[in-house]
Write an enzyme that holds these catalytic residues in place. Sequence first.
Site, short mmCIF file in Angstrom:
data_model
loop_
_atom_site.label_atom_id
_atom_site.label_comp_id
_atom_site.label_asym_id
_atom_site.label_seq_id
_atom_site.Cartn_x
_atom_site.Cartn_y
_atom_site.Cartn_z
N ARG A 100 0.45 -0.97 0.10
CA ARG A 100 -0.91 0.47 -0.39
C ARG A 100 0.71 1.04 0.21
NH1 ARG A 100 -2.87 3.30 4.76
NH2 ARG A 100 -3.98 4.92 3.00
N HIS A 118 -7.98 6.61 -0.04
CA HIS A 118 -9.40 5.36 0.26
C HIS A 118 -9.62 4.78 -0.77
CE1 HIS A 118 -10.69 6.61 4.40
NE2 HIS A 118 -9.56 6.45 4.08
N GLY A 169 -10.06 7.53 9.97
CA GLY A 169 -10.65 8.17 8.26
C GLY A 169 -11.58 7.45 7.74
N ARG A 186 -8.95 14.61 12.59
CA ARG A 186 -8.56 15.44 11.71
C ARG A 186 -9.64 16.43 11.33
NH1 ARG A 186 -6.77 11.28 6.72
NH2 ARG A 186 -7.01 9.55 8.96
N ARG A 227 -16.77 4.70 19.83
CA ARG A 227 -17.28 4.31 20.16
C ARG A 227 -17.50 5.17 21.41
NH1 ARG A 227 -13.71 -0.72 19.19
NH2 ARG A 227 -12.68 0.74 19.65
N ASN A 238 -20.63 -0.76 11.40
CA ASN A 238 -20.76 -1.53 12.97
C ASN A 238 -21.35 -0.75 13.42
OD1 ASN A 238 -19.42 -4.37 12.99
ND2 ASN A 238 -17.54 -2.48 12.16
#
Length: 400
Positions: free
Chosen positions: A89, A178, A210, A239, A282, A332
């Site tokens: 990557r 992404h 991100g 960010r 969360r 999730n």
Amino acid sequence: MSAVLVVNSGSSSFKYQLIDSESEESLASGLVERIGEASGRTSHRGPDGTSERTLQIPDHTAGFRAMLDAFAEHGPSLDENPLDAVGHRVVHGGKRFFEPTVVTPLVEINIEDLSDLAPLHNPANLQGIRAARAAFPDVPHVAVFDTAFHQTLPPAAYTYAIDAGLAERHRVRRYGFHGTSHKYVSEAAARFLGRPIEELRQIVLHLGNGASACAVRGGRSVETSMGMTPLEGLVMGTRSGDLDPAVLLHLARRAHLGTDELDELLNRRSGLLGLSGRGDMRDVRQAAENGDEAARLALDTTIHRLKHYIGAYTALLGGLDVLVFTAGIGENDARLREETLEGLGFLGIELDPERNAASDRGARVISTDGSAVTVLVVPTNEELEIARQSLQAVARERAD
């Protein structure tokens, strides 16, 4: 059997995954971290479970030796699963790289030259590439760029309205990030629905620490929320996302913040963390449910920005067929999905509360059967996408 080793390298750590070239099954994965510190650590998950080790890892080369030791001791054997390729990557490919590219010394030079566009990422990615090439000198190495999927953006989408000559000299434009995830998820969504991707107008929401949105028409990225850097767009863990650029001028003049301080503010002390003191969604959710007003504002700001992009991208696409949630939060957090889609019925979006709340983990429909827009949750798998693109690049190189 043969395999692809996928490497995601940071400045003081790297993650890896071994993927079977034919079945696309994950054979092993691991993490080498705290590189350059007094005490490093490796974690390797293989056929006999997870094993951990603490040792000194002075640099990435030593880290790859530790990884090889883990494969030799805990499996699977790299002799029995010879590598077809090592896929890496790389965050920023600029305008130069629009497809997965077999690494050569010239490619390394170009990745290094693009480091001023991604100073936190490209140098670390390059460290991993060089260490991996030393560890596997006879295996083709492939760089897969986060920006490559967005090379199809039209000029009106990637151009910033500043002095054109200045922008050209300093490579100022929207690149998007992404891309590996957006490509994988948009294609997986089309396969899941059994529909040709060429017919679909999709919005993909990659929501993790991100976060970014991408408008995909016919399998091609036509707009995305991240810009010249991964800072623009949605509210993220630390960010800021979208910001009036005059805010920086104001803070420089009134708060006397320098360039490095502004960089630190926007990348590491903003987003959810800046608004609520918590960078994990969360924790923000729990605090908001306990009556914390700052946490509630952080959630409301995040949702407001998401609605903004969904509406804007639907307009750009001329309508919407599929809306997809992916990545850690997108996959999730059912409550966030519900709050994001609330009030969007005028776009043809009808959420099914029971489907949305279900604890399934695979690709799934969460809209009603009568919804004009199909809403999906599709788990992303960037490592598998990198493995696929690496094999394609090697095959193309051999064919040439």
